[in-house]
Scaffold this active site. Structure first.
Site, PDB file in Angstrom:
ATOM      1  N   CYS A   1       0.816  -1.223   0.000  1.00 13.37           N
ATOM      2  CA  CYS A   1       0.000   0.000   0.000  1.00 13.37           C
ATOM      3  C   CYS A   1       0.844   1.264   0.000  1.00 13.37           C
ATOM      4  CB  CYS A   1      -0.966  -0.006   1.177  1.00 13.37           C
ATOM      5  SG  CYS A   1      -0.225  -0.478   2.747  1.00 13.37           S
TER       6      CYS A   1
ATOM      7  N   HIS B   1      -2.681   6.354   4.851  1.00 15.79           N
ATOM      8  CA  HIS B   1      -1.231   6.433   5.017  1.00 15.79           C
ATOM      9  C   HIS B   1      -0.731   7.790   4.517  1.00 15.79           C
ATOM     10  CE1 HIS B   1      -1.218   2.357   6.142  1.00 15.79           C
ATOM     11  NE2 HIS B   1      -0.623   1.790   5.109  1.00 15.79           N
TER      12      HIS B   1
END
Length: 348
Positions: free
Chosen positions: A131, A251
């Site tokens: 990711c 994130h």
């Protein structure tokens, strides 16, 4: 896409990413003739809604892939290693969301905005990158194409959902305990199988995954090696420090890059990124406009801001990159790969 419809399977259908994959397939109206939902034996029998219909989850076995043309995997590396080759034997193309095949030289590692053409070289399995790697390379590929790219130094600020639903529950329970002045015993983070566990509530943990012999964590080495593979540049200098923060989803990354030209301005960089596919520029420091994880949740784009030129290095730039780790970092990138396979007529 053509008028074809496909028999699609989702492996790990009851997990967080699997659920997001199903939701994304529905939202994107991916052309599905049959949807097969697969999971472990303990989750088999559960029912999941898809386009107003209840679909019963079945146990993931080799035989379950009979007739499947496309299989999206997000059930853990051991499941992928055991069942992805079986799916391929039954005629499916596999898009795998685990680390099981990412560095296999026979397996394309794909972010469609960056290296969609690598899909043509698949041998049955396509890997979805980590990711934190996905959002970084999506933002940096336009720089590489336009100016050249020689160095990347990234520090990540990663959400707890990247460690799974149980880690999110632990963070919330720890936070309540701290606020109530109660004791608690960390059980999961930084790594469930490692020797020590530390609190994530009101804390920052500079360890994601286990440590390698070189002092970098496995997560950091994933970012380093995957970036070089996706960008087709084994000589690219990449360093990473990965940190877990008490954020549920989204994130963030502080990225320093050195490009191949000295005369590029911040405005040049902003203009380039404002036109980049899958990237949204949010960069107006005078008005405190910059991307934050809370803004990225539920959105498929990668957000970039805080672009500034290094004070000492003529070809150096700093930027801030944010994305929903469950969407672009997992489910959406997998479905994008599926759309590319259909559009390129690779999916038969």
């Amino acid at each position: 896409m053509s008028g074809k419809k496909y028999h699609v399977a989702v492996v790990g259908a009851t997990g967080a990413v699997g659920q997001q994959m199903i939701k994304t397939l529905e939202e994107r109206d991916f052309p599905i003739s049959t949807l097969t939902l697969l999971s472990s034996s303990r989750s088999a029998g559960k029912k999941v809604m898809f386009k107003g219909q209840e679909v019963t989850v079945k146990e993931a076995t080799p035989e379950a892939f009979e007739g499947v043309q496309l299989a999206l995997f997000s059930a853990g590396g051991s499941v992928s290693k055991a069942l992805a080759p079986e799916a391929v034997k039954h005629g499916a193309i596999v898009v795998d969301n685990t680390s099981a095949f990412r560095m296999d030289p026979e397996v394309p590692l794909v972010v469609p905005e960056v290296n969609e053409g690598d899909l043509n070289d698949h041998k049955g399995i396509i890997a979805n990158p980590n990711c934190s790697t996905i959002q970084m390379v999506a933002a940096l590929e336009p720089l590489k194409q336009t100016y050249g790219l020689t160095k990347i130094i990234v520090s990540t600020y990663q959400a707890v959902s990247g460690a799974g639903a149980n880690a999110v529950t632990e963070m919330k329970e720890q936070s309540k305990a701290v606020l109530n002045g109660e004791d608690y015993e960390p059980q999961i983070l930084p790594v469930k199988g490692d020797k020590q566990h530390y609190p994530i509530a009101f804390n920052a943990i500079p360890q994601i995954d286990v440590f390698e012999d070189n002092g970098f964590t496995y997560e950091e080495m994933k970012m380093i090696n995957e970036t070089k593979k996706i960008m087709h540049d084994a000589e690219l200098h990449v360093a990473a420090t990965c940190v877990r923060l008490p954020i549920e989803t989204g994130h963030a990354e502080s990225v320093y890059v050195e490009i191949g030209q000295d005369d590029v301005t911040v405005e040049d960089m902003k203009e380039l990124l404002s036109n980049a596919p899958g990237v949204t520029l949010k960069d107006d420091p005078a008005n405190q406009v910059y991307p934050m994880p809370v803004d990225a949740v539920g959105k498929s784009d990668v957000f970039v801001g805080r672009i500034r030129k290094d004070l000492n290095q003529k070809n150096g730039f700093h930027m801030w990159i944010v994305s929903d780790n469950l969407l672009k970092g997992a489910a959406w990138n997998s479905v994008q790969i599926a759309e590319s396979l259909a559009a390129l007529n690779i999916l038969k």
